[in-house]
Each structure stands twice: as structure tokens, then as C-alpha cells.
Design an enzyme around this catalytic site. Sequence first.
Site, PDB file in Angstrom:
ATOM      1  N   TYR A 194       0.841  -1.205   0.000  1.00  0.00           N
ATOM      2  CA  TYR A 194       0.000   0.000   0.000  1.00  0.00           C
ATOM      3  C   TYR A 194       0.879   1.259   0.000  1.00  0.00           C
ATOM      4  O   TYR A 194       0.629   2.202  -0.767  1.00  0.00           O
ATOM      5  CB  TYR A 194      -0.890  -0.044   1.243  1.00  0.00           C
ATOM      6  CG  TYR A 194      -1.889   1.078   1.374  1.00  0.00           C
ATOM      7  CD1 TYR A 194      -3.029   1.123   0.564  1.00  0.00           C
ATOM      8  CD2 TYR A 194      -1.718   2.076   2.323  1.00  0.00           C
ATOM      9  CE1 TYR A 194      -3.959   2.145   0.710  1.00  0.00           C
ATOM     10  CE2 TYR A 194      -2.642   3.089   2.484  1.00  0.00           C
ATOM     11  CZ  TYR A 194      -3.765   3.118   1.674  1.00  0.00           C
ATOM     12  OH  TYR A 194      -4.691   4.135   1.829  1.00  0.00           O
TER      13      TYR A 194
ATOM     14  N   THR B 121     -13.956   5.954   8.140  1.00  0.00           N
ATOM     15  CA  THR B 121     -14.694   5.319   7.040  1.00  0.00           C
ATOM     16  C   THR B 121     -14.872   3.839   7.359  1.00  0.00           C
ATOM     17  O   THR B 121     -14.373   3.349   8.369  1.00  0.00           O
ATOM     18  CB  THR B 121     -13.918   5.401   5.706  1.00  0.00           C
ATOM     19  OG1 THR B 121     -12.712   4.646   5.852  1.00  0.00           O
ATOM     20  CG2 THR B 121     -13.609   6.810   5.296  1.00  0.00           C
TER      21      THR B 121
HETATM   22  P1  NAD Z   1     -13.425   2.375   0.747  1.00  0.00           P
HETATM   23  O1  NAD Z   1     -12.918   0.981   0.719  1.00  0.00           O
HETATM   24  O2  NAD Z   1     -14.510   2.720   1.700  1.00  0.00           O
HETATM   25  O3  NAD Z   1     -13.878   2.820  -0.730  1.00  0.00           O
HETATM   26  C1  NAD Z   1     -13.088   2.590  -1.869  1.00  0.00           C
HETATM   27  C2  NAD Z   1     -13.981   2.529  -3.099  1.00  0.00           C
HETATM   28  O4  NAD Z   1     -13.142   2.256  -4.227  1.00  0.00           O
HETATM   29  C3  NAD Z   1     -15.019   1.399  -3.010  1.00  0.00           C
HETATM   30  O5  NAD Z   1     -16.293   1.885  -3.361  1.00  0.00           O
HETATM   31  C4  NAD Z   1     -14.493   0.384  -4.012  1.00  0.00           C
HETATM   32  O6  NAD Z   1     -15.520  -0.387  -4.608  1.00  0.00           O
HETATM   33  C5  NAD Z   1     -13.782   1.281  -5.025  1.00  0.00           C
HETATM   34  N1  NAD Z   1     -12.820   0.509  -5.823  1.00  0.00           N
HETATM   35  C6  NAD Z   1     -11.913  -0.393  -5.367  1.00  0.00           C
HETATM   36  N2  NAD Z   1     -11.271  -0.959  -6.395  1.00  0.00           N
HETATM   37  C7  NAD Z   1     -11.779  -0.398  -7.528  1.00  0.00           C
HETATM   38  C8  NAD Z   1     -11.528  -0.599  -8.907  1.00  0.00           C
HETATM   39  N3  NAD Z   1     -10.611  -1.496  -9.338  1.00  0.00           N
HETATM   40  N4  NAD Z   1     -12.238   0.134  -9.807  1.00  0.00           N
HETATM   41  C9  NAD Z   1     -13.157   1.023  -9.375  1.00  0.00           C
HETATM   42  N5  NAD Z   1     -13.447   1.246  -8.092  1.00  0.00           N
HETATM   43  C10 NAD Z   1     -12.764   0.537  -7.161  1.00  0.00           C
HETATM   44  O7  NAD Z   1     -12.135   3.287   1.007  1.00  0.00           O
HETATM   45  P2  NAD Z   1     -12.016   4.784   1.595  1.00  0.00           P
HETATM   46  O8  NAD Z   1     -11.639   4.700   3.030  1.00  0.00           O
HETATM   47  O9  NAD Z   1     -13.179   5.620   1.217  1.00  0.00           O
HETATM   48  O10 NAD Z   1     -10.697   5.264   0.825  1.00  0.00           O
HETATM   49  C11 NAD Z   1     -10.738   6.017  -0.376  1.00  0.00           C
HETATM   50  C12 NAD Z   1      -9.316   6.372  -0.765  1.00  0.00           C
HETATM   51  O11 NAD Z   1      -8.679   7.070   0.305  1.00  0.00           O
HETATM   52  C13 NAD Z   1      -8.436   5.169  -1.066  1.00  0.00           C
HETATM   53  O12 NAD Z   1      -7.555   5.476  -2.124  1.00  0.00           O
HETATM   54  C14 NAD Z   1      -7.654   4.985   0.218  1.00  0.00           C
HETATM   55  O13 NAD Z   1      -6.446   4.307   0.012  1.00  0.00           O
HETATM   56  C15 NAD Z   1      -7.452   6.419   0.630  1.00  0.00           C
HETATM   57  N6  NAD Z   1      -7.180   6.626   2.051  1.00  0.00           N
HETATM   58  C16 NAD Z   1      -8.095   6.319   3.019  1.00  0.00           C
HETATM   59  C17 NAD Z   1      -7.797   6.549   4.359  1.00  0.00           C
HETATM   60  C18 NAD Z   1      -8.766   6.271   5.463  1.00  0.00           C
HETATM   61  O14 NAD Z   1      -8.434   6.523   6.627  1.00  0.00           O
HETATM   62  N7  NAD Z   1      -9.973   5.783   5.204  1.00  0.00           N
HETATM   63  C19 NAD Z   1      -6.557   7.092   4.705  1.00  0.00           C
HETATM   64  C20 NAD Z   1      -5.634   7.373   3.688  1.00  0.00           C
HETATM   65  C21 NAD Z   1      -5.969   7.159   2.380  1.00  0.00           C
END
Ligand code: NAD
Length: 453
Positions: free
Chosen positions: A359, A394
Site C-alpha cells: 500500500y 470510514t
Molecule cells: P473504501 O474501501 O470505503 O472505498 C473505496 C472505493 O473504491 C469502493 O467503493 C471500491 O468499490 C472502489 N474501488 C476499489 N477498487 C476499484 C476498482 N478497481 N475500480 C473502481 N473502483 C474501485 O475506502 P475509503 O476509506 O473511502 O478510501 C478512499 C481512498 O482514500 C483510497 O484510495 C484509500 O487508500 C485512501 N485513504 C483512506 C484513508 C482512510 O483513513 N480511510 C486514509 C488514507 C488514504
Amino acid sequence: MRSRSAPGADSYTAFVNRGFGRVLARRLGLPRPAILRRYTPGAPLLAGPVLVVGVGAGADALAGALLAWQLDVRRHATPGERLAAIVVVLDELAHPDELSDPVRAAGASLRDLAGNGRVVTISRPAAADQAPAPAAARHAVDGILRSLAKELRAGSTANGLMLADGVAPDAPNTLGALRFLLSARSAFVDGQFLSVGTPGQAGAIDRARPLDGRVAVVTGAARGIGAAIARTLARDGAAVIAVDVPAAGDHLAAVANEIRGTALQVDITAADAGERILAHAAQRHGRLDIVVHNAGITRDKLLANMDAARWDSVIAVNIAAQLRINEALLASDLFTRSPRIVSVSSTSGIAGNRGQTNYAASKAGVIGMVKATAPLLAGRGGTVNAVAPGFIETEMTARIPFATREVARRLNSLQQGGKPADVAEAIAFLASDAAAGVTGNVLRVCGQNLVGQ
Ligand code: NAD
């Protein structure tokens, strides 16, 4: 798999901000995370006076610009008067000796800073080809800002603007970025710098609907941060194309309907994902202005136990897909009018995280990609930036075991997790003309997470 705890439920913060909980926390000396003031359309930019500290033409010009925003501007503090913000203008530093007066003047007013207050420094980056004394003075601001952000309490934040040489403190590009940092849109941005240059020129901005008339794509929009981004861009006036995998089709359709956007079921790792996104935008709107690469996955494992499936899937979704889609965007005639790309990285990509080599590789890769793509977009008046969220409430983070989650969400200067909307506000800003001078930046939305920087 869903957790029973609702994403965003931080019952400790709610408890210590109410009656008995507040008294108990005070008596026991427990941390009391503040309820952060978040953006609501129509609310005033600041709820009180702003003090502009600093000598020189830049400070005067900036004070004049803030007056033109109808703010209550002070050039000198009146002890005891509540302040909503302090702006410290340090754009002409030549030697560290010059820091004392303006920095201590700002310090003397910190006790008068209201809760959810803002401190913003305006300075210039140190450069290797500079004489040592000005370089030392300029880089000293880095240490000041990051320490000050750790000193502030009650939901107040400190952030800085780093102006490229030739960009004045009252230039439109500076003011666009300053407004974001002063506003409630930056509630969870703390201890960070934004670099402001001249790639584009911020023009007149409709502040209620800064993205009016724009067409935006958001990947991973069916839930979590992506759904919040889609809602926020739509609120700000954009027509949103919400993209997610077919398996998330129902949720995706619900988000798209709610914001009167369109849903596009695409797995972004498909070889033709970029072309399908462009075809959808061309057919429905005849244009494409903003692409937000938000879709992301985690497949955590210690590197010693890492299998190919975990490694490859994370690289494929989190970075390789973005690279391929960007290539298609850059080759298209549709994506040429001041285009904006915003990629979601992570503080794990900056500081690293145990069990997340895959990641962190992908999210650090996003940062490398963004920096190298910025010059490619500059020719068409476009910008590309990364947003690096810290701990955001989330479904992804709700799955973390309770004790680990509780520690992780408090490990920042604001002592709480951010909300998806906080990431979305930063992205909406970067997608707007207010950020015309901001490109190749990595903006952390992490409450000054204590890891990394
Ligand atoms: P989440 O898992 O709740 O949502 C991610 C979404 O991306 C889902 O709806 C999933 O279906 C979609 N997805 C996954 N693979 C896909 C693909 N191949 N094609 C199209 N859609 C796809 O995650 P989140 O917590 O909302 O995170 C969103 C972004 O923020 C991500 O890039 C994550 O790495 C980043 N992020 C999140 C956090 C956190 O604390 N939640 C922290 C740092 C970064």
C-alpha cells in the site's frame, strides 16, 4: 465485510464535549478533542477579526486584500480582543534575526485566538542556490509552523503558504489558497504547507459554486471518501460522473442519483478504463475538466509473508490504473481546458506503515506520479496534486480493531479522526480555480498526524 460501528462514530469526542464528560475530562486532565467547525455554504469565512502581522509592502497589500473580502482586519492586536485568525507575512526574510519581531507578535496574540481559529504563515521556500542566511531564515518557518500547529488547541490550526519568487502575498493565486486555509473547508488540515506558483491564474470565482459548469469524474465513488468527494464537488456546482466497480453498482447508483450525476460502472484496472471514462464524458457532457483518482484498496501483510496476489492487486488499483488513465486523458482533446487531476495518496505513502509495504509503495508512487505529471499538464493550464489523508473515519478504518483504532485516531494534533468530507473539501479546493497556482503539491489532510512530518 461491514463493521457494526458506524463510520465517523467518535463517541469519546462527543462525550468530553458535553456536561459531565467535559467536567470529568477537565478534572482528570484527559485529552479533549474539539468539535471542529466545518464548512456550511453561506456561513461567514471567519467569525471574528483577522490580525495581519508582518512588516513590508507584502503585509500591507495583503491586509488591503483581506479588507476587500469584507473581513475585520487588524494590523495591531488589542490585548483581550478575540481573534478568528492570525496571518503572519514573512515573504521578505533575509536573515533568521528578522523572525523575532513578527513571530513573537503573533505569539503574543495566540491567547486571544478563538476556538477553531486559524494561523497562516506566508513565506518563501529556501533554495539551494540562495545565500545561506536567507535560506536559513526561509527554512526556519518550517520549524515554526510545525511546532505552532502542535501548540494550538481547541480545534485551531496552523498552516503555511510557500510563495514562489515573483508571487506576491496579495496575488490572486495566493489569495485563492489563503482563503481555503482560513476557511472551515480546511478543518482537518493542520501543520501543512501549500506551495503557490504561477501555473494558472486564479480569476473571478463564484464562491458559492466554484465548480459551476465543470464536469468531474470521481473513482471509487460508491462509498466512503469517494462518495463524499462526489457530493462535495456536486455541491460546489460540478456535474459528477461517479465511477466504481460493477459489484458496487447499487451504492454507486444511489450516490449518482442523490447528486444528480451519472454512474459509470468501470473497474479502473481494465485496460480501456480511461477510454471508457472519456467516452462517457464526451457523450453525456461534451467535456471533462476534473478527474479525482480516489479508488483504492488495502491488502495488508508483513512483507515477509506477502504473496503476489496481495502485492499485485494493490499496485494495480492504487497506482498502475491511475498512470494508464492519465495517459489516456493526456492524449485526449477533451481534457485540455485548464484540466485538474487530484490523486488520493495516504500518510502511509509518506511515513510508511507496518504491514503496508504494498500500500505504501502504491501511495508513495502516487506522489512520484503527481510531481512528474505537473509539467505535462502545465502546458494546457492544468494542475495535478495529491491529497494524503491520515486517519479518516470510514468503513475502511472502522474495520481496524478497537484499541488500535482508538490510538490511531488520536495520534494527531487535533486528537481525532478526520471525516470523509474533510478530504473532499481539500479535493474540491484543488479542483477549483482558487487553486490555479497550486500544482505538484501533496496536501496532507491528517490533523498533523504525528507520523511522517
Ligand atoms: P473504501 O474501501 O470505503 O472505498 C473505496 C472505493 O473504491 C469502493 O467503493 C471500491 O468499490 C472502489 N474501488 C476499489 N477498487 C476499484 C476498482 N478497481 N475500480 C473502481 N473502483 C474501485 O475506502 P475509503 O476509506 O473511502 O478510501 C478512499 C481512498 O482514500 C483510497 O484510495 C484509500 O487508500 C485512501 N485513504 C483512506 C484513508 C482512510 O483513513 N480511510 C486514509 C488514507 C488514504
